[in-house]
Every structure is written in structure tokens, then in C-alpha cells.
Write a protein that holds these residues in place. Structure first.
Motif, PDB file in Angstrom:
ATOM      1  N   LYS A   1      -4.647  -0.850  -2.871  1.00  0.00           N
ATOM      2  CA  LYS A   1      -5.672  -0.308  -2.235  1.00  0.00           C
ATOM      3  C   LYS A   1      -6.810  -1.541  -1.965  1.00  0.00           C
ATOM      4  O   LYS A   1      -7.732  -1.436  -1.028  1.00  0.00           O
ATOM      5  CB  LYS A   1      -6.523   0.770  -3.133  1.00  0.00           C
ATOM      6  CG  LYS A   1      -5.402   1.660  -2.995  1.00  0.00           C
ATOM      7  CD  LYS A   1      -6.238   3.080  -2.898  1.00  0.00           C
ATOM      8  CE  LYS A   1      -5.302   4.275  -3.197  1.00  0.00           C
ATOM      9  NZ  LYS A   1      -5.731   5.518  -2.488  1.00  0.00           N
ATOM     10  N   LYS A   2      -7.062  -2.438  -2.780  1.00  0.00           N
ATOM     11  CA  LYS A   2      -8.042  -3.223  -2.621  1.00  0.00           C
ATOM     12  C   LYS A   2      -7.475  -4.833  -2.620  1.00  0.00           C
ATOM     13  O   LYS A   2      -7.070  -5.361  -3.463  1.00  0.00           O
ATOM     14  CB  LYS A   2      -8.935  -3.345  -3.968  1.00  0.00           C
ATOM     15  CG  LYS A   2      -9.456  -1.929  -4.046  1.00  0.00           C
ATOM     16  CD  LYS A   2     -10.228  -1.539  -5.493  1.00  0.00           C
ATOM     17  CE  LYS A   2      -9.137  -1.444  -6.476  1.00  0.00           C
ATOM     18  NZ  LYS A   2      -9.526  -0.958  -7.522  1.00  0.00           N
TER      19      LYS A   2
ATOM     20  N   HIS B   1       0.740  -1.245  -0.049  1.00  0.00           N
ATOM     21  CA  HIS B   1       0.105  -0.030   0.089  1.00  0.00           C
ATOM     22  C   HIS B   1       0.894   1.229  -0.226  1.00  0.00           C
ATOM     23  O   HIS B   1       0.759   2.249  -0.754  1.00  0.00           O
ATOM     24  CB  HIS B   1      -1.030   0.004   1.278  1.00  0.00           C
ATOM     25  CG  HIS B   1      -1.637   1.163   1.392  1.00  0.00           C
ATOM     26  ND1 HIS B   1      -2.677   1.751   0.508  1.00  0.00           N
ATOM     27  CD2 HIS B   1      -1.676   2.263   2.403  1.00  0.00           C
ATOM     28  CE1 HIS B   1      -3.076   2.955   0.843  1.00  0.00           C
ATOM     29  NE2 HIS B   1      -2.564   3.159   1.994  1.00  0.00           N
TER      30      HIS B   1
ATOM     31  N   ALA C   1     -13.025   2.433  -0.259  1.00  0.00           N
ATOM     32  CA  ALA C   1     -11.831   2.409  -1.186  1.00  0.00           C
ATOM     33  C   ALA C   1     -11.831   3.534  -2.041  1.00  0.00           C
ATOM     34  O   ALA C   1     -10.830   4.117  -2.481  1.00  0.00           O
ATOM     35  CB  ALA C   1     -11.956   1.237  -1.882  1.00  0.00           C
TER      36      ALA C   1
ATOM     37  N   CYS D   1      -7.063   1.812   2.185  1.00  0.00           N
ATOM     38  CA  CYS D   1      -6.820   0.472   1.725  1.00  0.00           C
ATOM     39  C   CYS D   1      -7.774  -0.456   2.285  1.00  0.00           C
ATOM     40  O   CYS D   1      -7.789  -0.516   3.661  1.00  0.00           O
ATOM     41  CB  CYS D   1      -5.115   0.243   2.211  1.00  0.00           C
ATOM     42  SG  CYS D   1      -4.747  -1.502   1.424  1.00  0.00           S
ATOM     43  N   VAL D   2      -8.443  -1.267   1.482  1.00  0.00           N
ATOM     44  CA  VAL D   2      -9.459  -2.147   2.010  1.00  0.00           C
ATOM     45  C   VAL D   2      -9.017  -3.435   2.002  1.00  0.00           C
ATOM     46  O   VAL D   2      -8.451  -3.969   0.917  1.00  0.00           O
ATOM     47  CB  VAL D   2     -10.776  -1.787   1.199  1.00  0.00           C
ATOM     48  CG1 VAL D   2     -11.120  -0.329   1.598  1.00  0.00           C
ATOM     49  CG2 VAL D   2     -10.773  -1.972  -0.114  1.00  0.00           C
TER      50      VAL D   2
ATOM     51  N   TRP E   1     -10.050  -6.135  -7.856  1.00  0.00           N
ATOM     52  CA  TRP E   1      -9.167  -6.545  -6.506  1.00  0.00           C
ATOM     53  C   TRP E   1      -7.515  -6.330  -7.096  1.00  0.00           C
ATOM     54  O   TRP E   1      -7.359  -6.794  -8.187  1.00  0.00           O
ATOM     55  CB  TRP E   1      -9.231  -7.814  -6.114  1.00  0.00           C
ATOM     56  CG  TRP E   1     -10.687  -8.099  -5.551  1.00  0.00           C
ATOM     57  CD1 TRP E   1     -11.481  -8.752  -6.155  1.00  0.00           C
ATOM     58  CD2 TRP E   1     -11.161  -7.539  -4.375  1.00  0.00           C
ATOM     59  NE1 TRP E   1     -12.744  -8.782  -5.360  1.00  0.00           N
ATOM     60  CE2 TRP E   1     -12.466  -7.817  -4.233  1.00  0.00           C
ATOM     61  CE3 TRP E   1     -10.804  -6.786  -3.434  1.00  0.00           C
ATOM     62  CZ2 TRP E   1     -13.241  -7.476  -3.444  1.00  0.00           C
ATOM     63  CZ3 TRP E   1     -11.641  -6.344  -2.378  1.00  0.00           C
ATOM     64  CH2 TRP E   1     -12.880  -6.829  -2.434  1.00  0.00           C
ATOM     65  N   ASP E   2      -6.754  -5.834  -6.451  1.00  0.00           N
ATOM     66  CA  ASP E   2      -5.528  -5.515  -6.801  1.00  0.00           C
ATOM     67  C   ASP E   2      -4.724  -6.733  -6.265  1.00  0.00           C
ATOM     68  O   ASP E   2      -3.604  -7.105  -6.973  1.00  0.00           O
ATOM     69  CB  ASP E   2      -4.736  -4.476  -5.874  1.00  0.00           C
ATOM     70  CG  ASP E   2      -5.318  -2.910  -6.317  1.00  0.00           C
ATOM     71  OD1 ASP E   2      -5.419  -2.748  -7.716  1.00  0.00           O
ATOM     72  OD2 ASP E   2      -5.548  -2.249  -5.431  1.00  0.00           O
TER      73      ASP E   2
ATOM     74  N   TYR F   1     -15.410  -7.264  -8.705  1.00  0.00           N
ATOM     75  CA  TYR F   1     -14.636  -6.159  -8.292  1.00  0.00           C
ATOM     76  C   TYR F   1     -13.224  -6.152  -8.704  1.00  0.00           C
ATOM     77  O   TYR F   1     -12.654  -7.315  -8.747  1.00  0.00           O
ATOM     78  CB  TYR F   1     -14.769  -5.990  -6.897  1.00  0.00           C
ATOM     79  CG  TYR F   1     -14.389  -4.854  -5.964  1.00  0.00           C
ATOM     80  CD1 TYR F   1     -15.024  -3.620  -6.461  1.00  0.00           C
ATOM     81  CD2 TYR F   1     -13.379  -4.622  -5.305  1.00  0.00           C
ATOM     82  CE1 TYR F   1     -14.677  -2.253  -5.988  1.00  0.00           C
ATOM     83  CE2 TYR F   1     -12.934  -3.106  -4.639  1.00  0.00           C
ATOM     84  CZ  TYR F   1     -13.692  -2.344  -4.952  1.00  0.00           C
ATOM     85  OH  TYR F   1     -13.325  -1.125  -4.593  1.00  0.00           O
TER      86      TYR F   1
ATOM     87  N   LYS G   1     -16.466  -0.582  -0.586  1.00  0.00           N
ATOM     88  CA  LYS G   1     -16.259  -0.131  -1.853  1.00  0.00           C
ATOM     89  C   LYS G   1     -16.229   1.605  -1.877  1.00  0.00           C
ATOM     90  O   LYS G   1     -15.757   2.210  -2.367  1.00  0.00           O
ATOM     91  CB  LYS G   1     -17.341  -0.207  -2.918  1.00  0.00           C
ATOM     92  CG  LYS G   1     -17.534  -1.695  -3.271  1.00  0.00           C
ATOM     93  CD  LYS G   1     -18.291  -2.219  -4.493  1.00  0.00           C
ATOM     94  CE  LYS G   1     -19.514  -1.577  -4.365  1.00  0.00           C
ATOM     95  NZ  LYS G   1     -20.363  -1.723  -5.431  1.00  0.00           N
TER      96      LYS G   1
END
Length: 181
Positions: free
Chosen positions: A33-34, A27, A85, A90-91, A125-126, A123, A82
Motif C-alpha cells: 500500500k505504501k 498491491h 493510504a 495504494c499510495v 513504507w512497504d 513513515y 497519508k
């Protein structure tokens, strides 16, 4: 940077805490972030959340933890995550493979709240962390969930203390091994 890694570390190594520290570092350094955490053992959600509170205790304004509707607790739901984010936090979101594999999108039975499951699956996602990656990921529905989550840039971190059924899926540079020996 490989898109997928395996941490083959025996019990008591600290895979959960280490993964959370990795999230914090990615992060800060890479803008991660996700993060989605999935597992075949939904009961481990409580320990993930406890470790989350320990690792991020001084920076909870920058991080948020949520969980799917399958659990009965007061953690943030997916819609709240969401929003957080979008606000720049950072979620980290937890859902079991059991929950997600019921979605028709992954050829599941379509039971329950498909809209919520599909929102999580769709979604962007990272990072996806698969805890206890040796369990439930090799079935058709488990593999469908994981493959559905694969997006062009999404990274995967597989955590397991006994990944014997997974080792052939990774190259040498993608596996981190830790044992008592």
C-alpha cells in the motif's frame, strides 16, 4: 523473498513502467500500500507521474501519487497521501534524496521544513524504490537517508542502467540484468 533487489537495465528498458507494474501486482497479490520513490535526480518526477497516469489510468480510484514540497505542481502532498493510504488506496510518493538529506534526522543541515522531511523519513513504507541508484547513494548523507528508511519489513528496489558502484552490495539472486547484447 529478498529485502533488496537491483534492476540493472540499460536505457529504454522501461524501468519506470516496469516498477509501476510491479507495484500494481504487489498491491493486488500481497497488499502493498505504501511506496516511496527517491532519486538523486528530482527532475524525473514528471516522467514518473506521466507513467503513473498511463499504467493506472483505469484504476485511479485505487491508487494515488504524491510528491514532496520541493516541486511546484498540484500533486498530492504527504499529508493527503497519508489520508489516502488510511482510506485503503495504494499510495506512491516521490521525494528526492536532495530534499530528504537536509533533515537533521539523517545528519543533514536541517534547512527548510524538517517536520515534513522527518514525516516522510519516519513513515512506514512497504517499498522504497531508488531510481538512478548509482547516483548520490554512496555519499554519507545519501546512505544516511537510505539507512534511515530501512525498517524491518521494508523492501528496496534499486533501479540503474550503470550500477558499477553498487554491484558488490548485491548477491546473484538479487540482481536482474538486461542489456542490448
Amino acid at each position: 523473498f529478498n529485502p533488496e533487489y537491483l534492476w540493472n537495465a540499460k536505457m529504454r528498458f522501461g524501468k519506470t513502467v516496469s516498477a509501476l507494474w510491479l507495484i500494481e501486482r504487489l498491491h493486488k497479490e500481497k497488499g502493498l500500500k505504501k511506496v516511496l520513490i527517491i532519486t538523486h535526480r528530482p527532475v524525473v518526477n514528471a516522467s514518473w507521474y506521466d507513467d503513473f497516469k498511463k499504467v493506472f489510468k483505469g484504476s485511479l480510484d485505487d491508487y494515488a501519487y504524491g510528491t514532496s514540497k520541493e516541486t511546484e505542481d498540484e500533486r498530492d502532498d504527504f499529508n493527503t497521501i497519508k489520508k489516502k493510504a488510511k482510506e485503503g488506496k495504494c499510495v506512491i510518493f516521490f521525494a528526492s534524496i536532495h530534499y530528504l538529506r537536509l533533515s537533521k534526522a539523517v545528519e543533514g543541515a536541517g534547512r527548510g521544513d524538517d517536520e515534513a522531511k522527518n514525516a516522510i523519513l519516519d513513515y512506514d513504507w512497504d517499498l522504497v524504490i531508488i531510481d538512478e541508484a548509482h547516483e548520490g547513494t554512496q555519499t554519507n548523507l545519501g546512505a544516511n537517508v537510505i539507512n534511515y528508511l530501512r525498517k524491518g519489513h521494508t523492501k528496496f528496489l534499486n533501479l540503474s542502467g550503470t550500477p558499477f558502484n553498487l554491484l558488490e552490495n548485491f548477491k546473484a539472486g538479487q540482481i536482474y540484468n538486461w542489456d542490448y547484447i
